[in-house]
Every structure is written in C-alpha cells, then in structure tokens.
Write a protein that holds these residues in place. Sequence first.
Motif, short mmCIF file in Angstrom:
data_model
loop_
_atom_site.label_atom_id
_atom_site.label_comp_id
_atom_site.label_asym_id
_atom_site.label_seq_id
_atom_site.Cartn_x
_atom_site.Cartn_y
_atom_site.Cartn_z
N TYR A 175 -16.65 8.66 7.50
CA TYR A 175 -16.06 7.44 6.97
C TYR A 175 -15.78 7.62 5.48
O TYR A 175 -16.52 8.29 4.77
CB TYR A 175 -17.02 6.26 7.17
CG TYR A 175 -16.50 4.97 6.59
CD1 TYR A 175 -15.57 4.22 7.28
CD2 TYR A 175 -16.92 4.54 5.34
CE1 TYR A 175 -15.07 3.06 6.75
CE2 TYR A 175 -16.43 3.37 4.79
CZ TYR A 175 -15.51 2.63 5.51
OH TYR A 175 -15.02 1.48 4.96
N VAL A 176 -14.69 7.04 5.01
CA VAL A 176 -14.33 7.12 3.60
C VAL A 176 -14.02 5.72 3.10
O VAL A 176 -13.43 4.92 3.83
CB VAL A 176 -13.08 8.01 3.40
CG1 VAL A 176 -12.78 8.17 1.93
CG2 VAL A 176 -13.28 9.36 4.05
N ASN A 178 -12.24 2.68 1.32
CA ASN A 178 -10.83 2.36 1.24
C ASN A 178 -10.48 1.95 -0.19
O ASN A 178 -10.80 0.86 -0.62
CB ASN A 178 -10.54 1.22 2.21
CG ASN A 178 -9.08 0.93 2.32
OD1 ASN A 178 -8.34 1.10 1.37
ND2 ASN A 178 -8.66 0.50 3.48
N GLY A 179 -9.84 2.86 -0.92
CA GLY A 179 -9.55 2.59 -2.33
C GLY A 179 -8.59 1.44 -2.55
O GLY A 179 -8.58 0.81 -3.61
N LEU A 180 -7.78 1.15 -1.53
CA LEU A 180 -6.81 0.06 -1.67
C LEU A 180 -7.52 -1.29 -1.81
O LEU A 180 -7.01 -2.21 -2.43
CB LEU A 180 -5.89 0.05 -0.45
CG LEU A 180 -4.63 -0.80 -0.52
CD1 LEU A 180 -3.79 -0.41 -1.70
CD2 LEU A 180 -3.84 -0.66 0.75
N MET A 186 -4.35 -5.68 -2.49
CA MET A 186 -5.04 -5.84 -1.20
C MET A 186 -5.77 -7.17 -1.16
O MET A 186 -5.90 -7.77 -0.08
CB MET A 186 -6.01 -4.68 -1.00
CG MET A 186 -6.48 -4.53 0.42
SD MET A 186 -5.12 -4.19 1.53
CE MET A 186 -5.96 -4.30 3.10
N ILE A 189 -3.37 -9.61 0.03
CA ILE A 189 -3.18 -9.50 1.48
C ILE A 189 -4.36 -10.12 2.20
O ILE A 189 -4.20 -10.81 3.21
CB ILE A 189 -2.99 -8.02 1.87
CG1 ILE A 189 -1.66 -7.51 1.31
CG2 ILE A 189 -3.01 -7.86 3.38
CD1 ILE A 189 -1.43 -6.04 1.50
N TRP B 150 -8.60 8.94 12.31
CA TRP B 150 -8.89 7.50 12.20
C TRP B 150 -8.12 6.87 11.05
O TRP B 150 -7.77 5.70 11.11
CB TRP B 150 -10.39 7.25 12.08
CG TRP B 150 -11.02 7.75 10.81
CD1 TRP B 150 -11.58 8.96 10.59
CD2 TRP B 150 -11.15 7.02 9.58
NE1 TRP B 150 -12.03 9.04 9.31
CE2 TRP B 150 -11.80 7.86 8.67
CE3 TRP B 150 -10.78 5.74 9.17
CZ2 TRP B 150 -12.07 7.47 7.36
CZ3 TRP B 150 -11.07 5.35 7.87
CH2 TRP B 150 -11.71 6.22 6.98
N MET B 151 -7.81 7.67 10.02
CA MET B 151 -7.00 7.12 8.93
C MET B 151 -5.59 6.82 9.42
O MET B 151 -4.99 5.81 9.05
CB MET B 151 -6.93 8.11 7.77
CG MET B 151 -8.17 8.13 6.95
SD MET B 151 -7.99 9.26 5.59
CE MET B 151 -9.69 9.36 5.08
N PHE B 187 -2.66 4.94 -1.22
CA PHE B 187 -3.44 4.16 -2.16
C PHE B 187 -4.89 3.98 -1.72
O PHE B 187 -5.78 3.81 -2.55
CB PHE B 187 -2.79 2.79 -2.38
CG PHE B 187 -1.53 2.89 -3.19
CD1 PHE B 187 -1.59 3.18 -4.54
CD2 PHE B 187 -0.30 2.73 -2.61
CE1 PHE B 187 -0.45 3.30 -5.29
CE2 PHE B 187 0.85 2.85 -3.35
CZ PHE B 187 0.77 3.13 -4.69
N ALA B 188 -5.13 4.00 -0.40
CA ALA B 188 -6.48 3.75 0.08
C ALA B 188 -7.32 5.02 0.09
O ALA B 188 -8.48 5.01 -0.31
CB ALA B 188 -6.44 3.13 1.47
N TYR B 189 -6.75 6.09 0.57
CA TYR B 189 -7.49 7.34 0.70
C TYR B 189 -6.76 8.44 -0.06
O TYR B 189 -6.37 9.46 0.52
CB TYR B 189 -7.65 7.71 2.17
CG TYR B 189 -8.19 6.59 3.01
CD1 TYR B 189 -9.49 6.14 2.85
CD2 TYR B 189 -7.39 5.95 3.95
CE1 TYR B 189 -9.98 5.09 3.61
CE2 TYR B 189 -7.88 4.91 4.71
CZ TYR B 189 -9.17 4.48 4.54
OH TYR B 189 -9.66 3.45 5.28
#
Lengths: 208, 393
Positions: A175-176, A178-180, A186, A189, B150-151, B187-189
């Motif tokens: 799992y990473v 979520n930088g957004l 965001m 949103i 999954w991304m 932007f997220a990863y």
Amino acid sequence: MFSAKNMKLLTSPFGVNNPITVQILGICSALAVTAKLKPAFVMALSVTVVTAFASLIISLIRNGIPSRIRIIVQLVVIAALVILVDQVLKAYVYDVSKQLSVFVGLIITNCIIMGRIEAFALGNKPWPSFLDGIGNGVGYGIILIILGFFRELLGAGTLWGYPVLEKLGLYHVGYVNNGLMILPPMALICVGLIIWIQRSRNKNLIEK
Amino acid sequence: MKGLRHFVDKIKPNFEKGGKFEKLHSSFDAFETFLFVPNHVTRTGCHVRDCIDLKRMMIVVVMALLPALLFGMYNTGLQHFRAVGMADASLMQCFGFGLWKVLPIIIVSYVVGLGIEFISAQIRHHEVNEGFLVSGMLIPMVMPVDVPLWMVAVATAFAVIIGKEVFGGTGMNVFNPALLARAFIFFAYTPYISGEKIWIAGLTKGEGIVDGFSGATPLSDAASAALTHSEIHWTMGGPWDWFIGTIPGCIGETSTLAILIGAAILLWTGIASWRVMLSVFAGGYLMGLLFNLIGANAYMEIPAYYHLLMGGFAFGAVFMATDPVTGSQTNTGKWIYGFLIGSLAVLIRVINPGYPEGMMLSILFMNAVAPLIDYYVVQANMNRRARRVKVAQ
C-alpha cells in the motif's frame, strides 16, 4: 430554553441546512486546513466559538446598531473574537496555531459567520442566535472533521498523528499513501462526494 | 453468425419489460448492440441514420491503437532485456515478456472500468456507454510498465466515476478519462510514474541490472540537463531511435512510427479530426522554434522536431487531443485548440523541468478551455453575419 424550535435551530445545520454542503459557504478554509485531523478539529472549534459569540453579541446590541454601519460593527465584534481565539491558540496549542497560520486570522472573512449574523442574529433574540451560531459552527466542524479524517488517513496514513496504517501493516503488502489527498483539489472533490452522498439520501436538497 | 442471432433473439424476451431478468436490461442491451448493429430506424422528421454507430467507431479507434500497443509490448521486453544485459533476446522473447507484463494492466483497466460502467448503467436504467472501450485501452498505454496493478484499478475507478459518470456518462465528460487516470497517478503516487527508474520492467527492483544502466528517457535527459544548466547527454540513441520507438517510456507512447500508422487509420476512416492532429504538431514545432530563438539553455536549443518525437507528444496528439467529446467542436476552434495543446506542451516541458511530460497537463488544461474557444468562435461568426446584414440594409 430548549423548545422544539430552538433545538431545530441548533441541529438543522448539522444536516439539511449544513453551511458547507448545502449553503456552500466557508469552502476556502475547509479545503485549506483539512489535510490533517488535528488542525481541522482546532479550526472547527475556533469557528464554532467565534460564530456563537459573534451571533450572541450582535443579537444583544442589534437594536442599537444603525443599519447603515452594521457591517463595520459586525466586523469589529468578529475581529475582536478572532484575535482572542488566535491568542488562546498561540498560548496553548502553538504547533497547531503554526499549521493553521493565516487561516485563523481569515476566520474574520469566513462567510458563515457574517452570513449567520446578517441572516439570523440581527433579527432574533440572543439565546436563539447563540444556538444558531453553535449549530452552524458545529455543522461546519462536522464536515471539516470528516474531510480531515479521510484526508489524513489516506494521504498520510495517520490519524491525529498516530500511524494507523503502519501499525496495521498495510505498507508491507504494497500500500502507498495517496499524495493527491494532501492537495487542496482533492479536498474539493471530497466535499463534492459528501454533497453527492447527502443529496442522494435526501432528495429534497436537490435544486431544480 | 445466424445461430448467434437466433440465440440472442431467443433470450431477448427475458430482458424486456416484464421478463425474468428485466433488471439486467442495460447489460443485455450492451452485449446485443456490441455484437450486432442495432436496427433502430428514425420514425419522425428528416434524419439520416448511419450504420456506423458509437460502438463501431470505438472499435476503429481500438484497431488504430493496436500497432502502438503491439510495439509497446515488444519494446517492454526489449528494454527489459537490454537492462539485464541480454541484448541477443529474440523478437518473440521480447514480445512474450511484454505481453506477460502488459496484459494484466489491460485486464485490470477493462474489468474495473467496465464494471463501474455496467453498474452505473444498471442503477440509472441507461444503455451501457461504449466510451470505455477506448479509454480502457488508452489507460494501460499511458502507464509505465511497472506500475502496481491496484494503482491502475484506483486510477481507473477515479477517472470513470469522477471524470465521467458524475458528469452524466459518455459524451458528457469534460476531461479525457484516460488522461485523468494518468494525472491521478501522477499526483497521487508520483514516484511510480515519474523519474528515471520506472520506465523499464524490473529496473526499480534492480535485480541483475547491468552496471551503470540509467533507463532515462529522452525527456528526463533533457529535463535534468535543464535543471543543472549543462549540456544534454542523450542516453537513449538519437532521433531515429525515438521515431522507431526503441526507447524507455510509457507502454504505448514510445513509437512515433506505430502511432502514425494509427493516425493514418483514424484519418482514412474519418474518425479523428485532421485539423486537431495537424495543429497540435504545428503548435509544438513552432513553440520549439521559438525556444530555439531564445536559446537560454541546452533544452531550448534542441532542434524543434525533437519535441514531436520525445515522450508522449505524438500519442497525445493522435489519440488524446482528437477525442471528439472533450475537444472543440467548431472547425476554427479545432485549429486553436490543437495549436494551444502543442505549444503549451512544449512550454511546460521546457520551462518547468519539474513536469517533464507537458502533454498530459496541456491536454487536460485545453479540455477545460475547449468550450470557451467554441463559444467565442460561434460568437465571432454571429457578429460577422450581423454586420453583413447591416451592410446589406
């Protein structure tokens, strides 16, 4: 004191008359301070205090305010309260005050406060105005805390600074964060999603 | 073929109103119209109906994507084997490795995207939108090959729900869904879709990689040179290699040649607008020339046509900018829209090395501006005609 009418003033901003999701006020700070749960909570508390007491004070002196200069009078009251809140935050939760930075001062320009004073406190007795102020402050706060919860959990993997996802061992399975989620777009949103959920549950809120 | 038609006709009553599976009407309709051209006829007024409907159109686009996709698979293997020092790997080996790497991404993108499309069509009792046939193919092609599956799933879900369903489904979306999926991951990863390591399968893990192998794309070569104010050191061959596409990059974007074959199919069948395509290339080229005139650093001084070969420029110009839904509708508008996409892409690349690939951002930005362009084009036309009336009087 707590008649049905007064209770409605207090609780309707939580849901059907929510300042953020229904009246679409105070969006700016809701996007700016909700990257973490703790500042979101402190902000919610500060705004509730300011809204409640600004409504109370304006309502007490409403008959003495000449209507041509009422905006100035309102601003003086709000600004005084905001400075008080700012000083208290600096004294007791300095790190959060640092994080909130300019947004504490910007409570003065928060449309919710001005809106409630103009729309309600100027024409009602002090006690209902006070309840109305608390209700709107809390209604604003609920959304802030929901936003802060999801943004911190998904964006940083923590809650109130506690590394929840790390303790759950999610990072080991790939799992990473979520930088957004940390970025304000965001948050907008997410506000949209909350509005979507609320309106699909309560069809009366959908504008024609 | 006849047997299939009979079978479809036989089970059809079950899905009509009052049938056993009435609730699944949308799904049934989707499959039926996918297999056979629907025999709708216009009943009122004068209206020409072409047999090429949206599904047939989308299939042509998917076919036009195939050369770039197949080359992308081959190139995925080629780059991997180069990185591990097996330069003598055969064509089939390369292709097989690429297929094995790329196919899961395509499957994930289609399953997630079509799943959401079917569910939302079912909820709203709509026909299933066919727009995702193309988006589902475009999404894997703008991803780096090592992106976690999954991304891809999360990004696809985001793009379909927030980018499309919220606005009302296919034909109503403001932004190109495939690019939105890429922007979401970007932007997220961020570490999974930018940098030098991620473009080649297996390079981030670093097992068995040849010493000193960089894996940088031409774009990142140029961007890092611009950051350090030094001469550009092209690690991946010259313009000819970039044109053929044997360089690292997103799966489908590397080969300008394969993309041009796709472009020929799109233009020959009349599905994509040649105005947009041409003006994107013109815009990029002219912006490149403009930077040549300024020439403040090594990136600005590269020949203008390099920009058209590097990164996703050609892919964006041919398959993304020409999206009929999100682009401008008027002919003059198409020229302006395309020209600005090309020039903005090069502008972002050169001026802001933090975003080495300007194409994605410039197309998304112009998607948002396209209705405004159309508005002014239409207004200008109205004003012109109003003046003509005045003169005649």
